[in-house]
Design a protein around this motif. Structure first.
Motif, PDB file in Angstrom:
ATOM      1  N   SER A  34      -4.292  -0.254  10.553  1.00 60.11           N
ATOM      2  CA  SER A  34      -3.809   0.825   9.684  1.00 60.11           C
ATOM      3  C   SER A  34      -2.770   0.264   8.722  1.00 60.11           C
ATOM      4  N   LEU A  35      -2.830   0.713   7.488  1.00 60.35           N
ATOM      5  CA  LEU A  35      -1.871   0.249   6.486  1.00 60.35           C
ATOM      6  C   LEU A  35      -0.593   1.079   6.549  1.00 60.35           C
ATOM      7  N   VAL A  36       0.535   0.392   6.558  1.00 55.54           N
ATOM      8  CA  VAL A  36       1.844   1.045   6.602  1.00 55.54           C
ATOM      9  C   VAL A  36       2.759   0.391   5.573  1.00 55.54           C
ATOM     10  N   TRP A  37       3.829   1.106   5.240  1.00 51.13           N
ATOM     11  CA  TRP A  37       4.819   0.570   4.316  1.00 51.13           C
ATOM     12  C   TRP A  37       6.177   1.178   4.643  1.00 51.13           C
ATOM     13  N   SER A  38       7.200   0.387   4.489  1.00 45.50           N
ATOM     14  CA  SER A  38       8.581   0.868   4.587  1.00 45.50           C
ATOM     15  C   SER A  38       9.407   0.029   3.617  1.00 45.50           C
ATOM     16  N   PRO A  39      10.590   0.520   3.235  1.00 43.96           N
ATOM     17  CA  PRO A  39      11.431  -0.284   2.352  1.00 43.96           C
ATOM     18  C   PRO A  39      11.653  -1.670   2.959  1.00 43.96           C
ATOM     19  N   GLY A  40      11.535  -2.673   2.149  1.00 45.20           N
ATOM     20  CA  GLY A  40      11.662  -4.049   2.625  1.00 45.20           C
ATOM     21  C   GLY A  40      10.326  -4.759   2.700  1.00 45.20           C
ATOM     22  N   LEU A  41       9.244  -3.994   2.791  1.00 46.28           N
ATOM     23  CA  LEU A  41       7.900  -4.600   2.766  1.00 46.28           C
ATOM     24  C   LEU A  41       7.454  -4.671   1.312  1.00 46.28           C
ATOM     25  N   PRO A  42       6.914  -5.806   0.885  1.00 49.69           N
ATOM     26  CA  PRO A  42       6.539  -5.937  -0.521  1.00 49.69           C
ATOM     27  C   PRO A  42       5.325  -5.088  -0.904  1.00 49.69           C
ATOM     28  N   THR A  43       4.433  -4.830   0.056  1.00 51.38           N
ATOM     29  CA  THR A  43       3.210  -4.084  -0.231  1.00 51.38           C
ATOM     30  C   THR A  43       2.724  -3.414   1.054  1.00 51.38           C
ATOM     31  N   TRP A  44       1.680  -2.627   0.956  1.00 54.57           N
ATOM     32  CA  TRP A  44       1.089  -2.027   2.136  1.00 54.57           C
ATOM     33  C   TRP A  44       0.625  -3.147   3.055  1.00 54.57           C
ATOM     34  N   THR A  45       0.932  -3.019   4.330  1.00 54.96           N
ATOM     35  CA  THR A  45       0.699  -4.091   5.293  1.00 54.96           C
ATOM     36  C   THR A  45       0.017  -3.513   6.525  1.00 54.96           C
ATOM     37  N   ALA A  46      -0.851  -4.303   7.147  1.00 55.78           N
ATOM     38  CA  ALA A  46      -1.475  -3.872   8.403  1.00 55.78           C
ATOM     39  C   ALA A  46      -0.384  -3.670   9.445  1.00 55.78           C
ATOM     40  N   LEU A  47      -0.474  -2.600  10.187  1.00 51.77           N
ATOM     41  CA  LEU A  47       0.529  -2.265  11.204  1.00 51.77           C
ATOM     42  C   LEU A  47       0.771  -3.442  12.139  1.00 51.77           C
ATOM     43  N   SER A  48      -0.274  -4.189  12.449  1.00 50.91           N
ATOM     44  CA  SER A  48      -0.149  -5.317  13.377  1.00 50.91           C
ATOM     45  C   SER A  48       0.725  -6.439  12.831  1.00 50.91           C
ATOM     46  N   HIS A  49       1.014  -6.423  11.532  1.00 52.25           N
ATOM     47  CA  HIS A  49       1.854  -7.448  10.921  1.00 52.25           C
ATOM     48  C   HIS A  49       3.262  -6.936  10.625  1.00 52.25           C
ATOM     49  N   THR A  50       3.655  -5.880  11.283  1.00 50.78           N
ATOM     50  CA  THR A  50       4.995  -5.316  11.100  1.00 50.78           C
ATOM     51  C   THR A  50       5.690  -5.227  12.452  1.00 50.78           C
ATOM     52  N   GLU A  51       6.931  -4.795  12.405  1.00 51.69           N
ATOM     53  CA  GLU A  51       7.683  -4.608  13.646  1.00 51.69           C
ATOM     54  C   GLU A  51       7.069  -3.532  14.534  1.00 51.69           C
ATOM     55  N   LEU A  52       6.209  -2.693  13.970  1.00 47.08           N
ATOM     56  CA  LEU A  52       5.545  -1.641  14.751  1.00 47.08           C
ATOM     57  C   LEU A  52       4.506  -2.204  15.711  1.00 47.08           C
ATOM     58  N   ALA A  53       4.108  -3.443  15.501  1.00 48.47           N
ATOM     59  CA  ALA A  53       3.068  -4.063  16.334  1.00 48.47           C
ATOM     60  C   ALA A  53       3.439  -4.058  17.812  1.00 48.47           C
ATOM     61  N   SER A  54       4.733  -4.137  18.102  1.00 44.07           N
ATOM     62  CA  SER A  54       5.155  -4.156  19.504  1.00 44.07           C
ATOM     63  C   SER A  54       4.772  -2.873  20.234  1.00 44.07           C
ATOM     64  N   HIS A  55       4.545  -1.802  19.481  1.00 42.76           N
ATOM     65  CA  HIS A  55       4.158  -0.525  20.096  1.00 42.76           C
ATOM     66  C   HIS A  55       2.666  -0.468  20.407  1.00 42.76           C
ATOM     67  N   LEU A 127     -17.896  -6.965  13.686  1.00 38.82           N
ATOM     68  CA  LEU A 127     -16.565  -7.576  13.818  1.00 38.82           C
ATOM     69  C   LEU A 127     -15.523  -6.552  14.246  1.00 38.82           C
ATOM     70  N   LYS A 128     -15.576  -5.368  13.654  1.00 33.02           N
ATOM     71  CA  LYS A 128     -14.626  -4.316  14.041  1.00 33.02           C
ATOM     72  C   LYS A 128     -14.829  -3.913  15.500  1.00 33.02           C
ATOM     73  N   GLN A 129     -16.085  -3.841  15.927  1.00 35.32           N
ATOM     74  CA  GLN A 129     -16.377  -3.505  17.328  1.00 35.32           C
ATOM     75  C   GLN A 129     -15.815  -4.568  18.270  1.00 35.32           C
ATOM     76  N   ALA A 130     -15.724  -5.797  17.788  1.00 34.64           N
ATOM     77  CA  ALA A 130     -15.191  -6.893  18.600  1.00 34.64           C
ATOM     78  C   ALA A 130     -13.664  -6.975  18.524  1.00 34.64           C
ATOM     79  N   GLY A 131     -13.061  -6.098  17.702  1.00 34.28           N
ATOM     80  CA  GLY A 131     -11.603  -6.076  17.606  1.00 34.28           C
ATOM     81  C   GLY A 131     -11.023  -6.971  16.533  1.00 34.28           C
ATOM     82  N   ILE A 132     -11.874  -7.489  15.658  1.00 24.77           N
ATOM     83  CA  ILE A 132     -11.417  -8.352  14.568  1.00 24.77           C
ATOM     84  C   ILE A 132     -10.963  -7.467  13.411  1.00 24.77           C
ATOM     85  N   GLN A 133      -9.808  -7.783  12.860  1.00 28.72           N
ATOM     86  CA  GLN A 133      -9.326  -7.051  11.695  1.00 28.72           C
ATOM     87  C   GLN A 133     -10.020  -7.589  10.458  1.00 28.72           C
ATOM     88  N   THR A 134     -10.756  -6.735   9.792  1.00 29.37           N
ATOM     89  CA  THR A 134     -11.573  -7.164   8.658  1.00 29.37           C
ATOM     90  C   THR A 134     -10.950  -6.824   7.310  1.00 29.37           C
TER      91      THR A 134
END
Length: 178
Positions: A34-55, A127-134
């Motif tokens: 899922s794409l997310v954004w918060s101040p400090g991120l340069p652009t929309w980013t996959a949730l898995s590449h943010t601090e939210l990934a720990s959740h 690929l999505k069924q296998a859990g790969i982020q496409t």
């Protein structure tokens, strides 16, 4: 307090609090890609590449190993230019068009791109069924060689499909020039 925004079905939502984002993740309304954004991120980013990934821990299993992914679509995609040429010639034959006219006028050219895009779509589904982020290469669906290159890079696999596709494309072009 950090405010977050998220994308859902092509629409921006937010701002929402960190706690609301955590709730959306636990309800599985938001996924790793899922794409997310918060101040400090340069652009929309996959949730898995943010601090939210720990959740996500415990909610999402890791991707399957690449050797376990259904790769029939990408194997067919490697030779899709030739398969498309065969499909086009069969369509010409069914319409009683002689082979020289078929080669000269290229009447059914659209069948090959449809085949290529369909096989890419099927591969992305597997690929999505296998859990790969496409999201890194799925946008190149209509640029088949670029799609194959990015796919191989993402999966850390051989570039063979890329080179085979280019060779098949070249062979078909030579057939049309003869």
């Amino acid at each position: 307090m950090t405010e977050w925004h998220y994308e859902d079905a092509g629409e921006r939502h937010g701002p929402v609090s960190l706690e609301e984002m955590e709730a959306l993740i636990h309800q599985q309304s938001l996924q790793a890609d899922s794409l997310v954004w918060s101040p400090g991120l340069p652009t929309w980013t996959a949730l898995s590449h943010t601090e939210l990934a720990s959740h996500l821990n415990g909610l999402m299993p890791p991707p399957l190993p690449t050797d376990k992914i259904d790769d029939i679509a990408v194997r067919c995609l490697c030779v899709a230019p030739v398969l498309g040429f065969i499909l086009e010639s069969m369509a010409a034959g069914a319409m009683d068009i002689d082979f020289d006219t078929f080669l000269r006028e290229n009447l059914f050219w659209y069948l090959t791109p449809i085949l290529n895009i369909g096989l890419c779509g099927l591969d992305i589904y597997h690929l999505k069924q296998a859990g790969i982020q496409t999201h890194r290469f799925g946008k190149f669906l209509v640029l088949i060689p670029l799609y194959l290159w990015k796919r191989a890079k993402t999966l850390n696999s051989s570039q063979a499909c890329f080179w085979i596709w280019l060779a098949c494309f070249g062979i078909v072009q030579l057939a049309h020039m003869s």
